[in-house]
Design a protein around this motif. Structure first.
Motif, PDB file in Angstrom:
ATOM      1  N   SER A 154       0.832  -1.205   0.000  1.00  0.00           N
ATOM      2  CA  SER A 154       0.000   0.000   0.000  1.00  0.00           C
ATOM      3  C   SER A 154       0.867   1.255   0.000  1.00  0.00           C
ATOM      4  N   SER A 155       2.114   1.118   0.457  1.00  0.00           N
ATOM      5  CA  SER A 155       3.030   2.260   0.486  1.00  0.00           C
ATOM      6  C   SER A 155       3.565   2.620  -0.899  1.00  0.00           C
ATOM      7  N   GLN A 156       3.072   1.969  -1.931  1.00  0.00           N
ATOM      8  CA  GLN A 156       3.447   2.347  -3.295  1.00  0.00           C
ATOM      9  C   GLN A 156       3.166   3.833  -3.518  1.00  0.00           C
ATOM     10  N   ARG A 157       2.120   4.325  -2.892  1.00  0.00           N
ATOM     11  CA  ARG A 157       1.788   5.760  -2.982  1.00  0.00           C
ATOM     12  C   ARG A 157       2.934   6.607  -2.431  1.00  0.00           C
ATOM     13  N   ASP A 158       3.488   6.198  -1.284  1.00  0.00           N
ATOM     14  CA  ASP A 158       4.600   6.941  -0.683  1.00  0.00           C
ATOM     15  C   ASP A 158       5.866   6.837  -1.524  1.00  0.00           C
ATOM     16  N   ILE A 159       6.034   5.701  -2.184  1.00  0.00           N
ATOM     17  CA  ILE A 159       7.188   5.532  -3.062  1.00  0.00           C
ATOM     18  C   ILE A 159       7.123   6.547  -4.208  1.00  0.00           C
ATOM     19  N   ILE A 160       5.953   6.657  -4.794  1.00  0.00           N
ATOM     20  CA  ILE A 160       5.773   7.589  -5.911  1.00  0.00           C
ATOM     21  C   ILE A 160       5.989   9.033  -5.453  1.00  0.00           C
ATOM     22  N   LEU A 161       5.404   9.390  -4.298  1.00  0.00           N
ATOM     23  CA  LEU A 161       5.538  10.755  -3.789  1.00  0.00           C
ATOM     24  C   LEU A 161       6.987  11.080  -3.443  1.00  0.00           C
ATOM     25  N   GLY A 162       7.697  10.109  -2.855  1.00  0.00           N
ATOM     26  CA  GLY A 162       9.097  10.337  -2.527  1.00  0.00           C
ATOM     27  C   GLY A 162       9.949  10.520  -3.760  1.00  0.00           C
ATOM     28  N   ALA A 163       9.679   9.724  -4.785  1.00  0.00           N
ATOM     29  CA  ALA A 163      10.425   9.852  -6.036  1.00  0.00           C
ATOM     30  C   ALA A 163      10.127  11.187  -6.715  1.00  0.00           C
ATOM     31  N   PRO A 203      -6.649   4.612  -8.039  1.00  0.00           N
ATOM     32  CA  PRO A 203      -6.207   5.961  -8.404  1.00  0.00           C
ATOM     33  C   PRO A 203      -5.593   6.739  -7.250  1.00  0.00           C
ATOM     34  N   GLU A 204      -5.957   6.380  -5.996  1.00  0.00           N
ATOM     35  CA  GLU A 204      -5.360   7.087  -4.854  1.00  0.00           C
ATOM     36  C   GLU A 204      -3.872   6.771  -4.739  1.00  0.00           C
ATOM     37  N   ILE A 205      -3.439   5.693  -5.396  1.00  0.00           N
ATOM     38  CA  ILE A 205      -2.020   5.327  -5.435  1.00  0.00           C
ATOM     39  C   ILE A 205      -1.392   5.797  -6.736  1.00  0.00           C
ATOM     40  N   THR A 206      -1.884   5.282  -7.840  1.00  0.00           N
ATOM     41  CA  THR A 206      -1.238   5.531  -9.129  1.00  0.00           C
ATOM     42  C   THR A 206      -1.505   6.935  -9.673  1.00  0.00           C
ATOM     43  N   GLY A 207      -2.517   7.616  -9.114  1.00  0.00           N
ATOM     44  CA  GLY A 207      -2.843   8.954  -9.596  1.00  0.00           C
ATOM     45  C   GLY A 207      -1.753   9.976  -9.350  1.00  0.00           C
ATOM     46  N   HIS A 208      -0.796   9.648  -8.501  1.00  0.00           N
ATOM     47  CA  HIS A 208       0.299  10.589  -8.230  1.00  0.00           C
ATOM     48  C   HIS A 208       1.433  10.448  -9.244  1.00  0.00           C
ATOM     49  N   ALA A 209       1.328   9.476 -10.126  1.00  0.00           N
ATOM     50  CA  ALA A 209       2.320   9.326 -11.199  1.00  0.00           C
ATOM     51  C   ALA A 209       1.887  10.140 -12.410  1.00  0.00           C
ATOM     52  N   ASP A 210       2.799  10.335 -13.340  1.00  0.00           N
ATOM     53  CA  ASP A 210       2.468  11.058 -14.569  1.00  0.00           C
ATOM     54  C   ASP A 210       1.605  10.202 -15.483  1.00  0.00           C
ATOM     55  N   VAL A 211       1.885   8.883 -15.484  1.00  0.00           N
ATOM     56  CA  VAL A 211       1.145   7.942 -16.327  1.00  0.00           C
ATOM     57  C   VAL A 211       0.872   6.699 -15.491  1.00  0.00           C
ATOM     58  N   SER A 212      -0.344   6.165 -15.598  1.00  0.00           N
ATOM     59  CA  SER A 212      -0.672   4.961 -14.825  1.00  0.00           C
ATOM     60  C   SER A 212      -1.299   3.900 -15.713  1.00  0.00           C
ATOM     61  N   VAL A 271      11.316  14.444 -15.618  1.00  0.00           N
ATOM     62  CA  VAL A 271      11.393  12.980 -15.551  1.00  0.00           C
ATOM     63  C   VAL A 271      10.006  12.422 -15.283  1.00  0.00           C
ATOM     64  N   ARG A 272       9.517  11.629 -16.200  1.00  0.00           N
ATOM     65  CA  ARG A 272       8.167  11.084 -16.049  1.00  0.00           C
ATOM     66  C   ARG A 272       8.188   9.842 -15.162  1.00  0.00           C
ATOM     67  N   ILE A 273       7.180   9.777 -14.289  1.00  0.00           N
ATOM     68  CA  ILE A 273       7.019   8.634 -13.388  1.00  0.00           C
ATOM     69  C   ILE A 273       5.808   7.833 -13.838  1.00  0.00           C
ATOM     70  N   TYR A 274       6.005   6.533 -14.000  1.00  0.00           N
ATOM     71  CA  TYR A 274       4.928   5.628 -14.369  1.00  0.00           C
ATOM     72  C   TYR A 274       4.586   4.759 -13.152  1.00  0.00           C
ATOM     73  N   ALA A 275       3.332   4.365 -13.052  1.00  0.00           N
ATOM     74  CA  ALA A 275       2.912   3.497 -11.947  1.00  0.00           C
ATOM     75  C   ALA A 275       1.799   2.587 -12.439  1.00  0.00           C
ATOM     76  N   SER A 276       1.694   1.423 -11.819  1.00  0.00           N
ATOM     77  CA  SER A 276       0.653   0.476 -12.223  1.00  0.00           C
ATOM     78  C   SER A 276       0.218  -0.363 -11.041  1.00  0.00           C
ATOM     79  N   HIS A 277      -0.960  -0.944 -11.184  1.00  0.00           N
ATOM     80  CA  HIS A 277      -1.540  -1.785 -10.139  1.00  0.00           C
ATOM     81  C   HIS A 277      -2.502  -2.746 -10.809  1.00  0.00           C
ATOM     82  N   ARG A 278      -2.696  -3.911 -10.175  1.00  0.00           N
ATOM     83  CA  ARG A 278      -3.637  -4.874 -10.760  1.00  0.00           C
ATOM     84  C   ARG A 278      -5.085  -4.531 -10.447  1.00  0.00           C
ATOM     85  N   GLN A 279      -5.297  -3.617  -9.526  1.00  0.00           N
ATOM     86  CA  GLN A 279      -6.634  -3.125  -9.239  1.00  0.00           C
ATOM     87  C   GLN A 279      -6.706  -1.651  -9.616  1.00  0.00           C
ATOM     88  N   GLU A 280      -7.913  -1.137  -9.713  1.00  0.00           N
ATOM     89  CA  GLU A 280      -8.072   0.291  -9.977  1.00  0.00           C
ATOM     90  C   GLU A 280      -7.815   1.041  -8.680  1.00  0.00           C
TER      91      GLU A 280
END
Length: 332
Positions: free
Chosen positions: A9-18, A37-46, A26-35
């Motif tokens: 669940s800390s994937q969100r914190d990983i993205i924010l820290g990066a 957005p509260e996690i992957t929405g902090h990336a440039d592309v999900s 520098v573009r940040i990409y993120a992905s998840h097997r579930q929808e």
């Protein structure tokens, strides 16, 4: 470009820290097997990942190439990706799984093998007896109970699932009425274990009464380059960077050739001496807390992997952190 695949669940914190550490271009990409957005929405592309692990391999490779992504951090099932490392590296991609080879996962995922290897390497660890039958469980318990309190956990597992302390005074119904206490009488546990259709392999260990230290770190091919220890103190978490527990965790990560954002857990005995509990070849759920101490581990990881200037480590001692639940909109 850097891509953070599904993790804790800390994937969100990983993205924010990066994001905090990387240049805006520098573009940040993120992905998840579930929808999520509260996690992957902090990336440039999900992206939404395929659910099947093997299908994820082909999809991740194709997606990384089509978007000119340079670095992929695998948050879950690192061993599955590690087995396909050559495919990614043949295309010039940096694949970060938590280890440098399958041997890392073979040794750390099975706690009995991990304990044996740690002892062979001279690393202080919680001693354990491996059992896979009711008879072996009784023998192990009888051997250890003379030394003090005894506990048990699965040889393979995460999140502390399946961990129990044997308390002879525990009411037989206590484990159902208050499972979070993790206390059960040995006779109650033995009766249930003996009646199980398949008796899983377990580790029987002396229970160490000291506090636990969870050490988050950035490793590069078995070399820890940044690290931070956390301890739960009541409702808060405190931090340390130069304790004996952190030193032991760093030695363990180096010996087991960890690579990426990983977590090592230790526990102190009655005399305050730390012993290894386990290595998780992935980032922990609380890795983001460290940013409040001036050490941005996700940012350090991301910048170094991309060959950029890493953020300064402005260590702030005596910081205490308390996690809270925050509601966020679920819409994209």
């Amino acid at each position: 470009m850097i891509w953070f695949l599904e993790g804790q669940s800390s994937q969100r914190d990983i993205i924010l820290g990066a994001r905090e550490a990387l240049p805006a271009e520098v573009r940040i990409y993120a992905s998840h097997r579930q929808e999520r957005p509260e996690i992957t929405g902090h990336a440039d592309v999900s992206f939404i990942e395929p659910k099947d692990n093997q299908e994820r391999i082909d999809w991740a490779l194709e997606t990384a190439l089509s978007h000119a992504i340079k670095v992929l951090l695998v948050g879950r099932v690192g061993s599955v990706f590690e087995a396909q490392r050559a495919r990614f590296e043949s295309h010039g991609l940096q694949l970060v799984t938590g280890g440098t080879s399958l041997r890392t996962f073979e040794l750390v995922d099975d706690k009995s093998r991990f304990t044996a290897e740690a002892e062979r390497a001279g690393l202080a660890c919680v001693p354990a007896l491996t059992v896979s039958s009711a008879e072996e469980l009784v023998a192990a318990y009888e051997q250890l109970k003379t030394q003090g309190e005894v506990c048990i956990k699965p040889s393979v597992g995460i999140y502390g699932q399946g961990f129990w302390r044997f308390k002879e005074q525990a009411d037989p119904f206590r484990c159902f009425a208050n499972p979070d206490a993790r206390e059960v009488s040995f006779t109650t546990y033995l009766d249930a274990y003996g009646k199980s259709a398949s008796q899983p392999t377990m580790l029987v260990m002396p229970y160490m009464p000291g506090s636990e230290c969870s050490v988050d770190m950035v490793c590069e091919a078995g070399r820890p380059v940044a690290f931070l220890g956390r301890r739960k103190q009541g409702l808060h978490q405190t931090f340390e960077i130069d304790s004996t527990a952190v030193e032991l965790a760093v030695q363990a990560a180096a010996h087991f050739q960890c690579d990426g954002l990983v977590n090592v857990q230790t526990r102190d005995d009655a005399d305050g001496k730390p012993h290894l509990l386990e290595i998780n070849p992935r980032y922990s759920g609380g890795i983001g807390y460290g940013r409040h101490t001036g050490i941005n581990l996700p940012g350090i990881f991301a910048t170094r992997r991309l060959g950029l200037s890493e953020p300064a480590q402005n260590w702030k001692p005596d910081v205490r952190v308390k996690a809270i639940t925050v509601a966020v909109p679920a819409a994209n």
